[in-house]
Design a protein around this motif. Structure first.
Motif, PDB file in Angstrom:
ATOM      1  N   THR A 142       7.082  -5.838  -9.097  1.00 11.16           N
ATOM      2  CA  THR A 142       6.680  -7.083  -8.440  1.00 11.16           C
ATOM      3  C   THR A 142       5.839  -6.757  -7.208  1.00 11.16           C
ATOM      4  N   ALA A 143       6.158  -5.634  -6.557  1.00  5.30           N
ATOM      5  CA  ALA A 143       5.394  -5.247  -5.363  1.00  5.30           C
ATOM      6  C   ALA A 143       3.908  -5.072  -5.702  1.00  5.30           C
ATOM      7  N   GLU A 144       3.643  -4.490  -6.871  1.00  5.86           N
ATOM      8  CA  GLU A 144       2.250  -4.326  -7.307  1.00  5.86           C
ATOM      9  C   GLU A 144       1.582  -5.706  -7.425  1.00  5.86           C
ATOM     10  N   ALA A 164       1.703  -2.517   3.693  1.00  7.49           N
ATOM     11  CA  ALA A 164       1.503  -1.430   2.716  1.00  7.49           C
ATOM     12  C   ALA A 164       2.804  -0.639   2.506  1.00  7.49           C
ATOM     13  N   GLN A 165       3.543  -0.410   3.580  1.00  8.68           N
ATOM     14  CA  GLN A 165       4.809   0.336   3.455  1.00  8.68           C
ATOM     15  C   GLN A 165       5.805  -0.422   2.580  1.00  8.68           C
ATOM     16  N   CYS A 166       5.875  -1.738   2.795  1.00  9.61           N
ATOM     17  CA  CYS A 166       6.795  -2.568   1.993  1.00  9.61           C
ATOM     18  C   CYS A 166       6.425  -2.472   0.509  1.00  9.61           C
ATOM     19  N   ILE A 167       5.138  -2.648   0.241  1.00  4.54           N
ATOM     20  CA  ILE A 167       4.679  -2.656  -1.151  1.00  4.54           C
ATOM     21  C   ILE A 167       4.889  -1.285  -1.793  1.00  4.54           C
ATOM     22  N   TYR A 168       4.590  -0.248  -1.035  1.00  2.00           N
ATOM     23  CA  TYR A 168       4.786   1.114  -1.559  1.00  2.00           C
ATOM     24  C   TYR A 168       6.263   1.339  -1.920  1.00  2.00           C
ATOM     25  N   LEU A 194      -2.904   1.978  -0.682  1.00  2.00           N
ATOM     26  CA  LEU A 194      -1.778   1.898   0.266  1.00  2.00           C
ATOM     27  C   LEU A 194      -1.733   3.142   1.154  1.00  2.00           C
ATOM     28  N   ILE A 195      -2.008   4.289   0.562  1.00  2.00           N
ATOM     29  CA  ILE A 195      -2.037   5.535   1.354  1.00  2.00           C
ATOM     30  C   ILE A 195      -3.181   5.445   2.384  1.00  2.00           C
ATOM     31  N   GLU A 196      -4.320   4.898   1.945  1.00  2.00           N
ATOM     32  CA  GLU A 196      -5.450   4.713   2.885  1.00  2.00           C
ATOM     33  C   GLU A 196      -5.070   3.785   4.040  1.00  2.00           C
ATOM     34  N   LYS A 197      -4.172   2.858   3.757  1.00  2.00           N
ATOM     35  CA  LYS A 197      -3.731   1.909   4.793  1.00  2.00           C
ATOM     36  C   LYS A 197      -2.755   2.546   5.780  1.00  2.00           C
ATOM     37  N   GLY A 198      -2.381   3.791   5.517  1.00  2.00           N
ATOM     38  CA  GLY A 198      -1.519   4.485   6.478  1.00  2.00           C
ATOM     39  C   GLY A 198      -0.113   4.779   5.984  1.00  2.00           C
ATOM     40  N   VAL A 199       0.157   4.515   4.717  1.00  2.00           N
ATOM     41  CA  VAL A 199       1.492   4.822   4.189  1.00  2.00           C
ATOM     42  C   VAL A 199       1.678   6.341   4.116  1.00  2.00           C
ATOM     43  N   ASP A 200       2.831   6.807   4.595  1.00  2.00           N
ATOM     44  CA  ASP A 200       3.193   8.220   4.463  1.00  2.00           C
ATOM     45  C   ASP A 200       4.161   8.315   3.274  1.00  2.00           C
TER      46      ASP A 200
END
Ligand code: 5GP
Ligand code: MN
Length: 334
Positions: A142-144, A164-168, A194-200
């Motif tokens: 659902t996150a996708e 982005a962290q939530c969705i990841y 999402l990684i480009e948005k800053g997700v680690d």
């Protein structure tokens, strides 16, 4: 995302003052919490003042780091607020489920509510009762779909690091760290954004999967050494846990998450089950590979449902009779 549905939703979202509820299913998992908090964060960033996330009951502590978690209303702890939001909302987003029954004690309020009900979900066989439906069984999670919806309503700039962290978190939990339900390039394209948005990704993996308490780890050991039953001739394996077992290992919500996958990881196994004793029923968790359809099994025999290869439900027989019924189904070839 169907354009017309997106346009309809955009029109309805033009009223920023209305109360917006975001509701997830009972026993919310990482996808339910990640997707709902992703949508919540997006609405907050766009200055919607009256947005509430409602979970019917509590969930695993390894999800508590997800941004916005402190804003979630858990209905079993604050029933009045949950009911108030559902009754008073102009829009109710229903995330990671496709039938009101999945919200259990909130189901009646949900069907009675006059709100515009928006389903965002990736389970098969969506039920009636929703006004706007974003349902796609090909999506990993659902996150996708929440990612697709936000970027359809606005654009990629609408997704900040926290969203982005939530969705990841939703994607990584619902795909078992990219090991099932994600054999399509789109999931990885979204993850790249999402990684480009800053997700680690590495950090989030540790937060989700390397947070066992000692007793949770020992409960897993007990499941595998003492409770695992393998039926190689039927390519099936199962585990059961009684209330006494859970008490022995100081069980807290979430401690059995992932246990059924270990049974699934035995070579040759195509069907795995975990039976957990609760107060008035036995919780059933089912996993399969290939064409073995556990959604059907859960619907027909365990008052539940889910996906073809991951489903769950409830048995109202005692543990022994539940196990007997399961073994007999397995022997009959389901
Ligand atoms: P789990 O075994 O992790 O609890 O659930 C696996 C999948 O089955 C999830 O997609 C979840 O949404 C679905 N599921 C679990 N329990 C139920 C249930 O009681 N009813 C329905 N319809 N789906 C369920
Ligand atoms: Mn999901």
């Amino acid at each position: 995302m169907e354009k017309q549905q997106v346009e309809t939703l955009k029109r309805i979202l033009a009223n920023k003052q209305q109360c917006i509820g975001i509701i997830v299913h009972t026993n919310p998992d990482g996808d339910a919490i990640g997707s709902s908090l992703g949508l919540y964060r997006f609405l907050k960033v766009f200055d919607y003042p009256d947005v509430h996330v409602i979970a019917p009951n509590d969930y695993a502590s390894f999800l508590h780091w997800i941004p916005g978690n402190d804003q979630v209303t858990v209905a079993t702890k604050n029933e009045d607020k949950a009911q108030q939001v559902i009754a008073g909302a102009g829009i109710l987003f229903c995330l990671d489920f496709n039938g009101f029954g999945r919200t259990e004690q909130l189901a009646n309020a949900l069907s009675d509510s006059k709100a515009v009900k928006v389903m965002i979900d990736h389970h098969p066989q969506p039920e009636d009762g929703f006004d706007i439906v974003f349902s796609d069984t090909n999506a990993s999670s659902t996150a996708e779909l929440v990612y697709e919806l936000i970027t359809s309503i606005h654009d990629e700039d609408a997704i900040d690091t926290l969203t982005a962290q939530c969705i990841y978190a939703g994607i990584v939990t619902d795909t078992g760290s990219f090991s099932y339900g994600c054999n399509n390039p789109r999931t990885y394209e979204i993850v790249a954004r999402l990684i480009e948005k800053g997700v680690d990704g590495e950090k989030i993996h540790r937060l989700l999967f390397s947070k066992y308490t000692e007793s949770r780890m020992r409960l897993l050991g007990y499941c595998l050494s003492e409770r695992l039953v393998v039926m190689p001739e039927f390519q099936a394996a199962y585990i059961h846990l009684t209330k006494k077992d859970l008490a022995t290992y100081n069980y807290i919500t979430g401690d059995t998450e992932g246990v059924v996958n270990y049974a699934m990881n035995i070579e040759g196994i195509r069907l795995a089950a975990l039976f957990t004793e609760e107060d008035d029923h036995v919780k059933v968790s089912l996993r399969s590979t290939g064409n073995m359809d556990v959604n059907l099994l859960a619907r027909q025999h365990f008052n539940g449902g889910g996906h073809k290869n991951a489903a769950g439900g409830k048995s109202f027989q005692d543990m022994n009779n539940t196990l007997r019924a399961f073994v007999s189904l397995v022997k009959k070839g389901i």
